[in-house]
Design an enzyme around this catalytic site. Structure first.
Site, PDB file in Angstrom:
ATOM      1  CB  THR A   1      -0.888   0.033   1.254  1.00  0.00           C
ATOM      2  OG1 THR A   1      -0.045   0.097   2.420  1.00  0.00           O
ATOM      3  CG2 THR A   1      -1.768  -1.207   1.339  1.00  0.00           C
ATOM      4  CG  MET A   2      -0.563   5.035  -1.200  1.00  0.00           C
ATOM      5  SD  MET A   2      -1.616   6.513  -1.231  1.00  0.00           S
ATOM      6  CE  MET A   2      -2.813   6.137   0.051  1.00  0.00           C
TER       7      MET A   2
ATOM      8  CB  CYS B   1       4.300  -0.222   2.723  1.00  0.00           C
ATOM      9  SG  CYS B   1       4.464  -0.508   0.948  1.00  0.00           S
ATOM     10  N   GLY B   2       7.026   2.094   2.320  1.00  0.00           N
ATOM     11  CA  GLY B   2       8.462   2.184   2.086  1.00  0.00           C
ATOM     12  C   GLY B   2       8.954   1.700   0.740  1.00  0.00           C
TER      13      GLY B   2
ATOM     14  CB  SER C   1       9.901   5.642  -2.962  1.00  0.00           C
ATOM     15  OG  SER C   1       8.766   5.673  -3.803  1.00  0.00           O
TER      16      SER C   1
ATOM     17  CD  GLU D   1       4.960   6.235  -7.375  1.00  0.00           C
ATOM     18  OE1 GLU D   1       3.962   5.494  -7.379  1.00  0.00           O
ATOM     19  OE2 GLU D   1       5.278   6.951  -6.410  1.00  0.00           O
ATOM     20  CB  ALA D   2       5.933  -0.509 -11.480  1.00  0.00           C
ATOM     21  CD  GLN D   3       1.733   2.820  -8.623  1.00  0.00           C
ATOM     22  OE1 GLN D   3       2.712   2.092  -8.468  1.00  0.00           O
ATOM     23  NE2 GLN D   3       1.636   4.003  -8.038  1.00  0.00           N
TER      24      GLN D   3
END
Length: 215
Positions: free
Chosen positions: A10-11, A13-14, A16, A87-89
């Site tokens: 999720t956002m 969660c580290g 990057s 940001e592969a999504q």
């Protein structure tokens, strides 16, 4: 053997931060890599973490052929030992296919980082294709937490403070957008109930309010 590895979560969660750490560890060993990113919070051509770390990257724009870009760099005499994609999504499925080709034909490790599902709990097309093609899928060990203290598993979008479950999958900041768009991570229970931290606080009595005696 080279691998296509998908690090998901999720956002908050580290993702990057880990991408930056992997790049740092390999560069410290004399390896050279290419970092791709898309719509990073720090701006175009940047890979940044919420801890304040930032590095230069190649913006993987819509329609860009990632495989062709790397081949062109190699043809110019460049050295590339690995590829990182943050940001592969946000990548298109055919761009994920290109990354798989990088692993198979150019024999490079590709480390992709991204959110699995959107605020509607639907798979991002890029993440779906990574799940279909990746040699290995890793769930980030740093667990984001819902406001209630439970493990956060879902990303929520708020518009003017109200949680929404419909709308465009990707919303990029727009100064002409009249509504304020925000994001929050929630556990499944509170995502289903649309109960964000703001909504929960609004529904809780202030500790300063005295109980009303019964008559």
């Amino acid at each position: 053997m080279p691998e296509l590895v998908f690090f998901s979560g999720t956002m908050d969660c580290g993702k990057s931060t880990l991408a930056l750490q992997i790049g740092h560890n390999r560069s410290a060993r004399g390896l050279q890599g290419v970092i791709f990113t898309r719509d990073d919070r720090a701006g175009e051509g940047k890979l940044s973490s919420r801890l304040g770390l930032v590095t230069e990257a190649v913006e993987a724009a819509t329609g860009m052929d990632l495989y062709a870009y790397l081949v062109a760099e190699l043809s110019k005499g460049g050295r590339i030992d690995y590829v990182i994609v943050d940001e592969a999504q946000f990548l298109a499925p055919d761009q994920i296919d290109q990354l798989a080709r990088v692993v198979d034909d150019l024999e490079m490790d590709v480390f992709a980082f991204g959110i699995t599902t959107d605020f509607r709990t639907k798979l991002f097309p890029g993440s779906q294709r990574l799940i279909e093609l990746a040699d290995r899928i890793e769930t980030l060990q740093v667990e984001a937490m819902c406001w209630c203290g439970a493990r956060a598993t879902h990303n929520a979008r708020t518009v003017d403070g109200e949680m929404v479950t419909e709308g465009e999958q990707v919303v990029v900041g727009d100064v002409n957008r009249p509504a304020e768009v925000g994001y929050e991570v929630l556990c499944r229970r509170h995502h289903r109930r649309r109960l964000t931290s703001a909504a929960a606080n609004a529904g809780t009595l202030s500790p300063d309010v005295l109980p009303v005696p019964r008559t």
